[in-house]
Design an enzyme around this catalytic site. Structure first.
Site, short mmCIF file in Angstrom:
data_model
loop_
_atom_site.label_atom_id
_atom_site.label_comp_id
_atom_site.label_asym_id
_atom_site.label_seq_id
_atom_site.Cartn_x
_atom_site.Cartn_y
_atom_site.Cartn_z
N HIS A 145 0.63 -0.98 -0.23
CA HIS A 145 0.16 -0.02 0.07
C HIS A 145 0.66 1.52 -0.38
CE1 HIS A 145 -3.43 -2.81 0.28
NE2 HIS A 145 -3.42 -2.92 1.52
N LEU A 146 1.84 1.49 0.31
CA LEU A 146 2.79 1.85 0.75
C LEU A 146 3.51 2.64 -0.81
CD1 LEU A 146 4.24 4.64 2.05
CD2 LEU A 146 6.14 3.12 3.14
N ALA A 147 3.65 1.39 -1.15
CA ALA A 147 4.18 1.38 -2.66
C ALA A 147 3.09 2.47 -3.82
CB ALA A 147 4.67 0.30 -3.93
N ASP A 148 2.17 1.88 -3.95
CA ASP A 148 1.04 3.41 -3.93
C ASP A 148 0.90 4.50 -3.90
OD1 ASP A 148 -1.85 4.12 -5.53
OD2 ASP A 148 -2.73 2.57 -4.86
N GLN A 149 0.48 4.96 -2.26
CA GLN A 149 0.71 5.98 -1.63
C GLN A 149 1.91 6.54 -2.10
OE1 GLN A 149 0.79 5.00 2.26
NE2 GLN A 149 -1.66 3.66 1.88
N HIS A 170 -3.93 -2.47 -8.35
CA HIS A 170 -3.89 -0.51 -7.79
C HIS A 170 -2.63 -0.08 -8.29
CE1 HIS A 170 -5.06 2.48 -5.48
NE2 HIS A 170 -6.92 2.09 -5.44
#
Length: 213
Positions: A145-149, A170
């Site tokens: 999720h951090l990669a996405d953010q 995503h």
């Protein structure tokens, strides 16, 4: 937030009140300062693990819900009693979330699962356990999720690069959406160790390219 601080973004978040679906009522206070000092990101290694901590949070639910989640997580991950907390909070309606945090020298990772009606507490804990184990199977510092953010702040800032495990769909979709506005500024480069190097070109690069075009 710690990663954003490293690239010059001064932001503080304060959770003033919990809120759970469907009642809602949560309150989050954000203080965001103007972005004046822009720095690139270089996040390729986690560094030594400094701390691990999990918290089972309940609102208007029996205490055994948090206790069962805590016991399951401790047993499955072999964490100690002092590393897992049980907390009861005030909210407008019943709710539950289990949060696990892994803090390393270079980055902190957060994993969570939310309780639902007729969803056993043990299943909530197992969802967090799977996330933690999946992250620990790789030495990549940046979790899913951090990669996405990170993509958008890096693209609007000075860019940078980081290593993650296999990027989620995503994350790749996010890169495509950014590309519709800024061009192909995000690259996903598979590495021999099975991780992925994500390279993001910052504002100075794509602004120059677009001006030339």
């Amino acid at each position: 937030l710690p990663v954003l601080q490293g690239i010059g973004i001064d932001c503080q978040l304060t959770l003033e009140r919990y809120g759970f679906f469907p009642a809602g009522g949560g309150q989050l206070l954000a203080r965001i300062q103007p972005w004046t000092t822009v720095a690139p990101l270089e996040l390729l290694q986690r560094g030594r693990q400094l701390q691990r901590q999990a918290t089972a949070v309940i609102a208007d639910l029996p205490a055994h819900v948090a206790r069962r989640e805590a016991q399951t997580l401790k047993h499955r991950l072999h964490w100690s009693h002092r590393e897992v907390d049980e907390v009861e909070v005030a909210a407008d309606g019943p709710g539950n979330i289990l949060i696990a945090r892994l803090r390393h020298q270079a980055v902190s990772s957060v994993f969570s699962a939310v309780g639902e009606l007729r969803k056993p507490a043990e299943r909530v804990a197992e969802e967090v356990v799977k996330q933690v184990r999946r992250h620990q199977q790789s030495d990549a510092p940046v979790e899913e999720h951090l990669a996405d953010q990170l993509l958008l702040p890096l693209a609007l800032g000075a860019g940078g690069r980081f290593r993650c495990a296999t990027p989620s769909r995503h994350c790749r979709t996010n890169a495509d959406v950014i590309g519709c506005f800024l061009g192909p500024v995000v690259q996903f480069l598979p590495q021999e160790d099975g991780t992925t190097l994500v390279v993001v070109r910052g504002r100075d690069v794509w602004a120059t390219d677009n001006a030339s075009a």
